[in-house]
Design a protein around this motif. Structure first.
Motif, mmCIF file in Angstrom:
data_model
loop_
_atom_site.group_PDB
_atom_site.id
_atom_site.type_symbol
_atom_site.label_atom_id
_atom_site.label_comp_id
_atom_site.label_asym_id
_atom_site.label_seq_id
_atom_site.Cartn_x
_atom_site.Cartn_y
_atom_site.Cartn_z
ATOM 1 N N GLY A 92 -46.988 29.126 -19.347
ATOM 2 C CA GLY A 92 -47.385 27.716 -20.083
ATOM 3 C C GLY A 92 -48.419 26.954 -19.313
ATOM 4 O O GLY A 92 -48.395 25.814 -19.562
ATOM 5 N N TRP A 93 -48.936 27.324 -18.480
ATOM 6 C CA TRP A 93 -50.141 26.548 -17.895
ATOM 7 C C TRP A 93 -51.181 26.749 -18.608
ATOM 8 O O TRP A 93 -51.333 27.202 -19.582
ATOM 9 N N ARG A 94 -52.226 25.692 -18.307
ATOM 10 C CA ARG A 94 -53.585 25.728 -19.019
ATOM 11 C C ARG A 94 -54.793 25.866 -18.312
ATOM 12 O O ARG A 94 -54.490 25.863 -17.164
ATOM 13 N N ALA A 95 -55.685 26.278 -18.790
ATOM 14 C CA ALA A 95 -56.835 26.442 -18.078
ATOM 15 C C ALA A 95 -58.178 25.901 -18.886
ATOM 16 O O ALA A 95 -58.006 25.645 -20.064
ATOM 17 N N MET A 96 -59.074 25.718 -17.943
ATOM 18 C CA MET A 96 -60.536 25.494 -18.451
ATOM 19 C C MET A 96 -61.467 26.748 -17.899
ATOM 20 O O MET A 96 -61.564 26.917 -16.986
ATOM 21 N N GLU A 97 -61.735 27.314 -18.922
ATOM 22 C CA GLU A 97 -62.649 28.647 -18.563
ATOM 23 C C GLU A 97 -64.171 28.499 -18.858
ATOM 24 O O GLU A 97 -64.487 27.632 -19.679
ATOM 25 N N PHE A 98 -64.856 28.898 -17.934
ATOM 26 C CA PHE A 98 -66.102 28.999 -17.888
ATOM 27 C C PHE A 98 -66.936 30.038 -18.071
ATOM 28 O O PHE A 98 -66.836 31.187 -17.333
ATOM 29 N N TYR A 99 -67.818 30.299 -19.166
ATOM 30 C CA TYR A 99 -68.627 31.547 -19.161
ATOM 31 C C TYR A 99 -69.969 31.352 -19.278
ATOM 32 O O TYR A 99 -70.673 30.452 -19.646
ATOM 33 N N TYR A 100 -70.917 32.303 -18.917
ATOM 34 C CA TYR A 100 -72.340 32.504 -19.098
ATOM 35 C C TYR A 100 -72.520 33.350 -20.159
ATOM 36 O O TYR A 100 -72.318 34.764 -20.157
ATOM 37 N N GLY A 101 -72.925 32.928 -21.398
ATOM 38 C CA GLY A 101 -72.871 34.057 -22.330
ATOM 39 C C GLY A 101 -71.509 34.312 -22.792
ATOM 40 O O GLY A 101 -70.585 33.875 -23.006
ATOM 41 N N GLU A 102 -71.450 35.805 -22.632
ATOM 42 C CA GLU A 102 -70.049 36.204 -22.942
ATOM 43 C C GLU A 102 -69.315 36.532 -21.607
ATOM 44 O O GLU A 102 -68.292 37.220 -21.521
ATOM 45 N N GLN A 103 -70.025 36.509 -20.481
ATOM 46 C CA GLN A 103 -69.463 36.932 -19.297
ATOM 47 C C GLN A 103 -68.663 35.582 -18.440
ATOM 48 O O GLN A 103 -69.203 34.698 -18.419
ATOM 49 N N PHE A 104 -67.315 36.165 -18.219
ATOM 50 C CA PHE A 104 -66.377 35.195 -17.509
ATOM 51 C C PHE A 104 -66.926 34.702 -16.222
ATOM 52 O O PHE A 104 -67.349 35.664 -15.211
ATOM 53 N N LEU A 105 -67.192 33.524 -15.863
ATOM 54 C CA LEU A 105 -67.478 32.882 -14.521
ATOM 55 C C LEU A 105 -66.398 32.488 -13.783
ATOM 56 O O LEU A 105 -66.133 33.081 -12.676
ATOM 57 N N ASN A 106 -65.487 31.857 -14.243
ATOM 58 C CA ASN A 106 -64.273 31.198 -13.447
ATOM 59 C C ASN A 106 -63.563 30.275 -14.308
ATOM 60 O O ASN A 106 -64.068 30.194 -15.498
ATOM 61 N N ALA A 107 -62.495 29.690 -13.770
ATOM 62 C CA ALA A 107 -61.753 28.891 -14.335
ATOM 63 C C ALA A 107 -60.899 27.797 -13.493
ATOM 64 O O ALA A 107 -60.644 28.341 -12.310
ATOM 65 N N TRP A 108 -60.516 26.677 -14.251
ATOM 66 C CA TRP A 108 -59.560 25.962 -13.282
ATOM 67 C C TRP A 108 -58.518 26.473 -14.112
ATOM 68 O O TRP A 108 -58.014 26.271 -15.167
ATOM 69 N N ILE A 109 -57.328 26.534 -13.120
ATOM 70 C CA ILE A 109 -55.741 26.642 -13.630
ATOM 71 C C ILE A 109 -55.240 25.363 -13.297
ATOM 72 O O ILE A 109 -55.134 24.877 -12.161
ATOM 73 N N VAL A 110 -54.450 24.784 -14.479
ATOM 74 C CA VAL A 110 -53.870 23.376 -14.195
ATOM 75 C C VAL A 110 -52.519 23.552 -14.660
ATOM 76 O O VAL A 110 -51.929 24.093 -15.768
ATOM 77 N N TYR A 111 -51.735 23.054 -14.140
ATOM 78 C CA TYR A 111 -50.085 22.677 -14.528
ATOM 79 C C TYR A 111 -49.810 21.393 -14.231
ATOM 80 O O TYR A 111 -50.044 20.632 -12.951
ATOM 81 N N ASP A 112 -48.634 20.892 -14.844
ATOM 82 C CA ASP A 112 -48.142 19.547 -14.657
ATOM 83 C C ASP A 112 -47.437 19.509 -13.509
ATOM 84 O O ASP A 112 -46.595 20.479 -13.293
ATOM 85 N N CYS A 113 -47.303 18.540 -12.723
ATOM 86 C CA CYS A 113 -46.518 18.309 -11.507
ATOM 87 C C CYS A 113 -46.734 17.034 -10.947
ATOM 88 O O CYS A 113 -48.204 16.542 -10.410
ATOM 89 N N GLU A 114 -45.964 16.036 -10.924
ATOM 90 C CA GLU A 114 -46.247 14.655 -10.511
ATOM 91 C C GLU A 114 -45.974 14.753 -8.951
ATOM 92 O O GLU A 114 -45.196 15.070 -8.174
ATOM 93 N N ASP A 115 -47.004 14.262 -8.324
ATOM 94 C CA ASP A 115 -47.153 13.995 -6.816
ATOM 95 C C ASP A 115 -46.939 15.207 -5.965
ATOM 96 O O ASP A 115 -45.829 15.283 -5.130
ATOM 97 N N CYS A 116 -47.472 16.417 -6.272
ATOM 98 C CA CYS A 116 -47.333 17.670 -5.513
ATOM 99 C C CYS A 116 -48.381 18.143 -4.796
ATOM 100 O O CYS A 116 -48.927 19.265 -4.854
ATOM 101 N N GLU A 117 -48.470 17.303 -3.502
ATOM 102 C CA GLU A 117 -49.517 17.502 -2.811
ATOM 103 C C GLU A 117 -49.367 19.009 -1.965
ATOM 104 O O GLU A 117 -50.485 19.862 -1.699
#
Length: 146
Positions: A92-117
């Motif tokens: 259930g995590w979320r992602a922001m994926e980045f592509y160059y055309g159809e080629q995957f470059l990278n992604a940010w993986i994000v999940y909810d967590c309050e003050d999780c340093e």
């Protein structure tokens, strides 16, 4: 105001924690030489808006996130599409994926967590290049479950 740290070598995590304690959301990015190239701050607790402290994935081709403080989230990048798909599918995590055309470059993986340093620090500390996809997935899940 924060421009005085640009170009300097990255200080220890605890130094940045103290420096940015009054900010809700902060990210510090390093160049290839380990010097601070970019600092983003925001009072908005969103991860997918232009005001977010997370940079566009194209910047991750030359910059490395070193310190991230987000009030409501933990975020880390990956260059492996299999890792993204597995973490999103099973946990259930979320992602922001980045592509160059159809080629995957990278992604940010994000999940909810309050003050999780500590979780944030551990995710960013992982060196993707030293691990297989499965090891990388398991490592991120161990941190999440801790």
């Amino acid at each position: 105001m924060l421009s005085w740290i640009l170009g300097s070598p990255a200080p220890p995590w605890h130094y940045l924690r103290d420096m940015f304690e009054d900010y809700r959301n902060v990210a510090v990015y390093l160049d290839s030489k380990g010097n601070i190239e970019l600092v983003k701050v925001s009072d908005l607790d969103e991860f997918h808006t232009p005001t977010s402290v997370l940079v566009n994935g194209y910047y991750l081709l030359t910059l490395k996130p070193y310190y991230i403080k987000m009030k409501k989230f933990v975020a880390f990048p990956t260059t492996r599409l299999k890792v993204v798909k597995e973490l999103l599918k099973n946990h259930g995590w979320r992602a922001m994926e980045f592509y160059y055309g159809e080629q995957f470059l990278n992604a940010w993986i994000v999940y909810d967590c309050e003050d999780c340093e500590e979780r944030q620090r551990l995710h960013l500390k992982i060196n993707e290049e030293e691990l297989t996809d499965d090891e990388l997935i398991n490592k991120h899940l161990e941190i999440f479950r801790s």
